[in-house]
Scaffold this active site. Structure first.
Site, PDB file in Angstrom:
ATOM      1  N   GLY A   1     -15.721   3.332  -4.127  1.00 38.73           N
ATOM      2  CA  GLY A   1     -15.151   4.504  -3.463  1.00 38.73           C
ATOM      3  C   GLY A   1     -14.031   4.141  -2.520  1.00 38.73           C
ATOM      4  N   ARG A   2     -14.131   2.968  -1.913  1.00 40.00           N
ATOM      5  CA  ARG A   2     -13.099   2.667  -0.925  1.00 40.00           C
ATOM      6  C   ARG A   2     -11.757   2.371  -1.576  1.00 40.00           C
ATOM      7  NH1 ARG A   2     -16.687  -1.995   1.396  1.00 40.00           N
ATOM      8  NH2 ARG A   2     -17.466  -0.128   2.395  1.00 40.00           N
TER       9      ARG A   2
ATOM     10  N   GLU B   1     -15.789   5.862   4.938  1.00 42.13           N
ATOM     11  CA  GLU B   1     -16.120   4.914   3.855  1.00 42.13           C
ATOM     12  C   GLU B   1     -15.924   3.457   4.291  1.00 42.13           C
ATOM     13  OE1 GLU B   1     -15.617   5.655  -0.238  1.00 42.13           O
ATOM     14  OE2 GLU B   1     -15.445   7.822  -0.013  1.00 42.13           O
TER      15      GLU B   1
ATOM     16  N   SER C   1     -21.804   2.986  10.468  1.00 45.06           N
ATOM     17  CA  SER C   1     -21.484   1.682   9.898  1.00 45.06           C
ATOM     18  C   SER C   1     -22.769   0.957   9.495  1.00 45.06           C
ATOM     19  CB  SER C   1     -20.726   0.838  10.922  1.00 45.06           C
ATOM     20  OG  SER C   1     -19.442   1.382  11.119  1.00 45.06           O
TER      21      SER C   1
END
Lengths: 257, 436
Positions: free
Chosen positions: B294-295, B416, B184
């Site tokens: 991307g998320r 992600e 993270s």
């Protein structure tokens, strides 16, 4: 021979995986909010036309044709994404089963298209899975006075003649005819491809002619009237009999013996 | 393509500053803040003149593509899904077919051999694939939304010409950011890069790297100047087979088992100067930008998974299983649960598609993407779990796919950006908006 000018008529039908439901008025099958797609037999036709070209048979042009509501354009795009060069859409206003073309109407319309496009090979599905009439190809052959080979399981083109293999009861039958001709396709002819993403994009740029029935000469009106549409009666479960005598008496009771 | 932005007239954003002070307009006032949550809108566009359409409305091309991908997934991937999960490996023919169908180059322009479609098309494809197999879906997702996008955005013309045709047709890409010491806290990464006479040398290790078994192309983030802290992070391209590059270990996982996840070592890996992606010391910005986009892909993977799990169970409840003399889907207790689940799936999809469309329109989508991914992964976890229960014993056995969807869903809250990271991103935006 300069090359094949193939016409492939395609029809937008209720998707094969959807269970059709009869409308409340019992006049037609419910089509609103139901998934539609290309008649599976027509997919085979497009695929075969494209494969002929891939097999280096001289194919000048593959034209996909559809007569139907505005949404029929979707399946013409699919046909072009699979490899047809261009599309012709004759828009028909269908309302609740009215205004729909019958096989003879479609055949007459196709005759005009064939003449205009100078097609020398028409590949049709052997039937559409909605009406299951299985008549259009044959009627078109008669109207054009062309040779026909129905329910093809294999198609080979040699010069200006075509050899078609068809599955018949207990074996296969091989027919040979000279172009121009009509072929209708059966299930085991090929396995249609999936429209790939780049080809879907290419299909966007392929020409799609929009026409109406008025652009064609002839009487395409329906001759049949649908009296009533009903669902088949639900299957009733069978019963078990104790022994052979029981079975025989039951069969006699049902009038089968 | 139908990228909304293209059809819009570009306009100075003068209108944005006017009127309506009562509603917090997130898209306009949302601040650009640091740390995994900021990306600049691509361009200034005004979509105020466009008649609104339902969020779920697709263009003709998108609809045709969704149908084609769905059919391909059902016919080709579905029969292999269980087998690949048990074998914990991706069938190479599936990868090959993904390339053949153009699913690995959705946004790559046609001149580079790609499909030349828009971002939302990629999202649709990811969702359709996940409906059948979330492992295959994540492979396409990482490849498309992270790797391809990185080259498209920051690659030099030379890199584009070299790599895009390969990425569109035969080379799987992988994105190497995470490390044992940085998950993270992505910018705490310890992999180092040093300048050499004609390029760079990379030393360090990466962990949790998706696609690493299948990939030949790796985007690697390494720190070129640790004294600059995270601002030293730079992105490089490394090919498999470069001396010093090795895959150390393949993880055994709870879910998405057909998707490979490995540990990668870099031991004096020397790469030429041309393999620098974009500019030196800009890597951290690239990583943020890519992950923000991307998320949305991961969110689509999760809604696809939820749809797949629901459809699988609904088919069983309403057609096959009878108890107490009726189909179990006839019981109100079941029906209400299913109706609730469906509503939540559609709510999640609305968030996903809205985020995708906002990104395409050039609006700030960071908070939307975070909300979409957070909620979609929650819904996927909940619905796939319920689906197992609805199917009872048949949901619990490894014969069908119900238990697989359930296991596969768990990763959605982890990769992600974990759910907590998404919440942090959302809260930061909110706090900025409401601080007086």
């Amino acid at each position: 021979m300069s090359g094949l000018r193939i016409l492939v008529p395609v029809k937008r039908v209720i998707d094969y995986a959807v269970k059709p439901r009869v409308n409340r008025a019992q006049t037609a099958v419910e089509t609103a909010n139901v998934k539609h797609s290309m008649n599976p037999f027509d997919e085979l036709s497009i695929e075969e036309a494209v494969r002929l070209r891939e097999r280096k048979v001289p194919v000048e042009e593959i034209v996909a044709f559809s007569a139907g509501p505005p949404k029929a354009q979707d399946i013409l795009r699919t046909a072009m994404a699979m490899g047809a060069d261009r599309g012709i859409h004759v828009q028909i206003d269908e309302k609740e089963g009215k205004g729909e073309l019958e096989p003879l109407g479609v055949a007459k319309l196709l005759k005009r298209v064939v003449e205009k496009e100078k097609s020398n090979l028409v590949i049709l599905g052997k039937q559409s899975i909605d009406d299951d009439a299985g008549q259009t190809g044959q009627m078109l052959a008669a109207l054009l006075n062309w040779s026909q080979a129905t329910q093809a399981s294999k198609v080979q083109v040699e010069g200006d003649s075509v050899i078609v293999t068809r599955e018949v009861d207990g074996g296969v039958e091989t027919l040979k005819a000279k172009l121009p001709m009509i072929i209708t396709t059966d299930l085991r002819l090929n396995e249609p491809r999936y429209a790939s993403l780049p080809n879907i994009m290419k299909a966007k740029k392929k020409p799609l002619d929009k026409k109406t029935l008025k652009d064609f000469e002839g009487d395409f009106s329906a001759r049949l009237k649908t009296v009533k549409v009903t669902e088949p009666p639900p299957r009733k479960g069978g019963i078990k009999v104790e022994d052979v005598d029981g079975m025989i008496s039951k069969l006699k009771e049902l009038g089968a013996l | 393509m139908t990228s909304i932005a293209k059809t819009l007239r570009p306009l100075a954003r003068a209108a944005a500053s006017s009127s309506r002070p009562l509603r917090p307009a997130f898209s306009r006032t949302a601040p650009q803040i640091r740390c995994l949550s900021s990306t600049l809108p691509r361009r200034d566009v005004d979509i105020s003149d466009i008649p609104p359409t339902p969020i779920t409305h697709l263009s003709d091309t998108e609809a045709l593509m969704a149908e084609s991908v769905s059919k391909f997934a059902q016919d080709v991937i579905l029969p292999k899904a269980r087998e690949m999960d048990e074998a914990e490996s991706m069938d190479p023919t599936v990868v090959e077919q993904l390339f053949e169908q153009g699913l690995m180059g959705v946004e790559i322009p046609e001149e580079y051999g790609g499909s030349g479609m828009n971002f939302t098309s990629a999202i649709i494809a990811i969702e359709e694939l996940a409906r059948v197999d979330p492992s295959v879906s994540v492979m396409a997702d990482v490849h498309n939304t992270l790797c391809n996008t990185a080259i498209l955005k920051w690659g030099t013309e030379k890199l584009k010409k070299e790599w895009l045709p390969k990425l569109a047709t035969n080379t799987v890409g992988s994105f190497c950011l995470s490390e044992p010491v940085s998950g993270s806290d992505a910018f705490a990464l310890a992999t180092k890069a040093t300048r050499t006479g004609n390029g760079y040398k990379i030393n360090g290790g990466k962990m949790w790297i998706t696609n690493s078994m299948e990939a030949n192309f790796f985007i690697v983030f390494a720190n070129l100047d640790p004294s600059k802290k995270y601002k030293g992070i730079t992105a490089f391209i490394v090919e498999k087979g470069t001396p010093g590059f090795s895959i150390a270990k393949k993880e055994k996982k709870l879910g998405i088992r057909a998707s490979s996840t490995c540990v990668i070592n870099f031991d004096d890996v020397e790469i030429p100067k041309e393999n620098l992606l974009g500019d030196e010391f800009e890597g951290y910005k690239y990583a943020i930008g890519l992950l923000n986009e991307g998320r949305i892909g991961i969110a689509a993977q999760m809604t696809g998974l939820a749809l797949g799990a629901f459809e699988n169970a609904a088919g069983y409840a309403w057609n096959d299983r009878k108890q107490f003399g009726q189909l179990i889907g006839e019981f109100q207790g079941m029906q209400h649960q299913m109706a609730q689940a469906w509503t939540e799936i559609q709510a999640a999809r609305a968030l996903v598609f809205n985020a995708a469309r906002k990104k395409e329109a050039g609006e700030d989508f960071v908070m939307d993407a975070a909300m979409a991914k957070l909620y979609a992964s929650q819904v996927a976890g909940k619905v796939s779990g319920q689906a197992v229960e609805w199917m009872g014993g048949m949901g619990f056995v490894r014969e069908g796919l119900a238990e697989k969807y359930f296991r596969d869903s768990k990763i959605g809250a982890i990769y992600e950006g974990t759910s907590n990271i998404q919440l942090t991103t959302i809260a930061r935006h909110l706090q900025k908006t409401y601080t007086k």
